[in-house]
Design a protein around this motif. Structure first.
Motif, mmCIF file in Angstrom:
data_model
loop_
_atom_site.group_PDB
_atom_site.id
_atom_site.type_symbol
_atom_site.label_atom_id
_atom_site.label_comp_id
_atom_site.label_asym_id
_atom_site.label_seq_id
_atom_site.Cartn_x
_atom_site.Cartn_y
_atom_site.Cartn_z
ATOM 1 N N TYR A 85 -94.427 -29.842 20.106
ATOM 2 C CA TYR A 85 -93.766 -29.648 21.396
ATOM 3 C C TYR A 85 -92.280 -29.998 21.304
ATOM 4 O O TYR A 85 -91.876 -30.856 20.518
ATOM 5 C CB TYR A 85 -94.429 -30.531 22.467
ATOM 6 N N PHE A 86 -91.471 -29.313 22.116
ATOM 7 C CA PHE A 86 -90.053 -29.643 22.207
ATOM 8 C C PHE A 86 -89.691 -29.862 23.672
ATOM 9 O O PHE A 86 -90.307 -29.297 24.574
ATOM 10 C CB PHE A 86 -89.173 -28.558 21.583
ATOM 11 N N SER A 87 -88.697 -30.682 23.888
ATOM 12 C CA SER A 87 -88.276 -31.021 25.244
ATOM 13 C C SER A 87 -87.736 -29.793 25.971
ATOM 14 O O SER A 87 -86.909 -29.053 25.422
ATOM 15 C CB SER A 87 -87.193 -32.098 25.205
ATOM 16 N N PRO A 88 -88.179 -29.549 27.215
ATOM 17 C CA PRO A 88 -87.655 -28.400 27.961
ATOM 18 C C PRO A 88 -86.223 -28.606 28.444
ATOM 19 O O PRO A 88 -85.537 -27.641 28.779
ATOM 20 C CB PRO A 88 -88.625 -28.275 29.139
ATOM 21 N N THR A 89 -85.751 -29.852 28.475
ATOM 22 C CA THR A 89 -84.411 -30.140 28.995
ATOM 23 C C THR A 89 -83.398 -30.518 27.919
ATOM 24 O O THR A 89 -82.208 -30.272 28.078
ATOM 25 C CB THR A 89 -84.469 -31.270 30.034
ATOM 26 N N ASN A 90 -83.847 -31.130 26.818
ATOM 27 C CA ASN A 90 -82.922 -31.572 25.782
ATOM 28 C C ASN A 90 -83.560 -31.432 24.398
ATOM 29 O O ASN A 90 -83.779 -32.408 23.687
ATOM 30 C CB ASN A 90 -82.508 -33.021 26.035
ATOM 31 N N PRO A 91 -83.857 -30.201 23.986
ATOM 32 C CA PRO A 91 -84.545 -30.011 22.700
ATOM 33 C C PRO A 91 -83.657 -30.312 21.504
ATOM 34 O O PRO A 91 -82.467 -29.988 21.503
ATOM 35 C CB PRO A 91 -84.929 -28.530 22.733
ATOM 36 N N ASN A 92 -84.244 -30.925 20.483
ATOM 37 C CA ASN A 92 -83.546 -31.199 19.229
ATOM 38 C C ASN A 92 -84.205 -30.347 18.157
ATOM 39 O O ASN A 92 -85.202 -30.734 17.545
ATOM 40 C CB ASN A 92 -83.651 -32.689 18.873
ATOM 41 N N PHE A 93 -83.655 -29.161 17.935
ATOM 42 C CA PHE A 93 -84.317 -28.225 17.042
ATOM 43 C C PHE A 93 -84.151 -28.569 15.572
ATOM 44 O O PHE A 93 -84.915 -28.092 14.735
ATOM 45 C CB PHE A 93 -83.860 -26.793 17.337
ATOM 46 N N SER A 94 -83.176 -29.386 15.258
ATOM 47 C CA SER A 94 -83.073 -29.871 13.886
ATOM 48 C C SER A 94 -84.284 -30.736 13.563
ATOM 49 O O SER A 94 -84.917 -30.571 12.508
ATOM 50 C CB SER A 94 -81.791 -30.679 13.708
#
Length: 417
Positions: A214-223
């Motif tokens: 899962y990734f944050s919907p507001t502040n995703p860190n894709f690295s």
């Protein structure tokens, strides 16, 4: 806060090959630069529809609005409306939350619409009961809200259910010898539901090891997301679904930058092909319709339809992404489907739904031939396309064309078959 009510808008476009004109109200016709009326423009009593417009919040999809505007222009102008009746749109802004969906559903009831376009709404189930009670059908391409897609009552989707895209993709991966997949999705209740009730059981039934992240919907860190995905050493990595094209681009770029060499799956995204062409070849994406870039591998009539849709979407201001073409196709299928009714002079929500549910072996726009009205599902097909991005950046169907997900697998998901 109560949403401001807007006047219905009717877009009237001139015929193919002429200049596009847009108008903010319906009337006795439209004129082009020559001052002559458009002989195809719809001039009958407007057919009022609602539109859940995803134009705010974390679930903003500008392509949906562009596709809606473009399709209404095409239908009202070039097609002459629905048996002479122009489509009038009552749009209402949503942000992916149940609260805005409920507010818009109530607005549509007050406005007296005969159908409401879903707009790829992640929280459409919040408004379904209100619409069903008012006998207003919910019309869409894909039910992005799994709860909405689990029942057939009061709703109809011209494309396939959510589960079809996962099953079809997993089938394609397995056919290419892949046995493990690590896929990510937004960290929301809907995202967890998709992983727990669809990805994991469907993959297990097909003999594929699947991991959901899962990734944050507001502040995703894709690295960090890319590193976590790569640490599982999957045969295929990527997205189950994406709320925006930028997320696809960021994830693909980060996966490649850390040295991931496996297959990349990008849900229904296409913009990354142009924005990051060096990383695009070898990526895989799914779709409910044929998309630009696939013309050389598609039937001739599909190429003509892509060109037509592109023309109107560009004039509507774009972006020309999957969501724009998906919404365009939905409106065109709605219009051509309703044109089969015995009479369109006094349409109601019930006659709209009954007419569309009666479509059999119907040639959908950019899609397969569809049959609607199956009691156990709101979807008119289970077929989907899985494309790979070629070195020349064109799209090639993995199986040469439409994929039909295994019925035995789909039957485990409510509303999927």
């Amino acid at each position: 806060m109560r949403l401001a009510r807007k006047r219905p808008w009717v877009v009237v476009g001139l015929g193919l090959g002429l200049a596009l004109a847009t108008m903010a109200a319906c009337g006795s016709g439209s004129s082009g630069s020559s001052g002559m009326p458009d002989e195809n423009a719809a001039t009958g009593t407007p057919i009022k529809v609602g539109f859940f417009r995803p134009d705010s919040g974390v679930a903003t999809l500008p392509g949906v609005g562009a596709g809606m505007k473009a399709a209404v222009s095409y239908v009202n102008g070039e097609l002459g409306g629905i048996d002479g009746h122009p489509i009038a749109v009552e749009d209402c802004s949503i942000d992916g939350t149940p609260e805005t969906t409920i507010s818009c559903a109530n607005k549509f009831v007050q406005d007296g619409v005969v159908a409401a376009f879903d707009g790829f709404n992640l929280s459409s189930s919040a408004g379904v009961d209100t619409l069903v009670a008012a006998k207003i059908p919910l019309i869409g391409q894909i039910p992005f809200d799994q709860t909405t897609g689990s029942k057939a009552e009061g709703r109809l989707f011209f494309g396939a259910p959510q589960a079809s895209f996962l099953v079809g993709a997993l089938q394609g991966f397995k056919a290419e010898g892949m046995t493990s997949a690590t896929l990510t999705v937004q960290d929301t209740p809907s995202g967890h539901n998709t992983v727990d009730t669809e990805l994991k059981p469907l993959a297990a039934a097909m003999g594929i090891k699947a991991t959901g992240l899962y990734f944050s919907p507001t502040n995703p860190n894709f690295s960090a997301v890319a590193s976590t995905i790569a640490s599982t050493s999957p045969d295929v990595a990527g997205l189950i679904a994406s709320p925006s094209e930028s997320i696809c681009t960021q994830l693909v770029r980060n996966l490649r930058s850390i040295g991931y060499k496996g297959a990349v799956f990008v849900a229904a995204c296409t913009a990354f092909i142009k924005s990051d062409p060096a990383s695009a070849p070898g990526a895989t994406l799914y779709s409910s319709i044929w998309l630009p870039g696939s013309e050389k591998n598609a039937p001739a009539e599909v190429g003509q339809q892509i060109a037509l849709a592109t023309k109107y979407i560009d004039k509507a201001g774009g972006p020309a992404d999957y969501y724009a073409y998906g919404q365009f196709a939905t409106v065109v299928d709605f219009a051509k489907g309703l044109a089969t009714a015995a009479s369109t002079d006094e349409l109601t929500g019930q006659t709209v739904l009954t007419t569309l549910r009666s479509l059999k072996d119907f040639p959908s726009f950019l899609g397969p031939r569809i049959t609607c009205g199956i009691p156990t599902t709101p979807d008119c097909t289970t077929q989907m396309l899985l494309f790979t991005v070629e070195k020349d950046l064109t799209l090639k169907p993995v199986s040469g064309g439409w994929i039909t997900p295994l019925p035995a697998i789909l039957s485990t998901i409510p509303g999927a078959s």
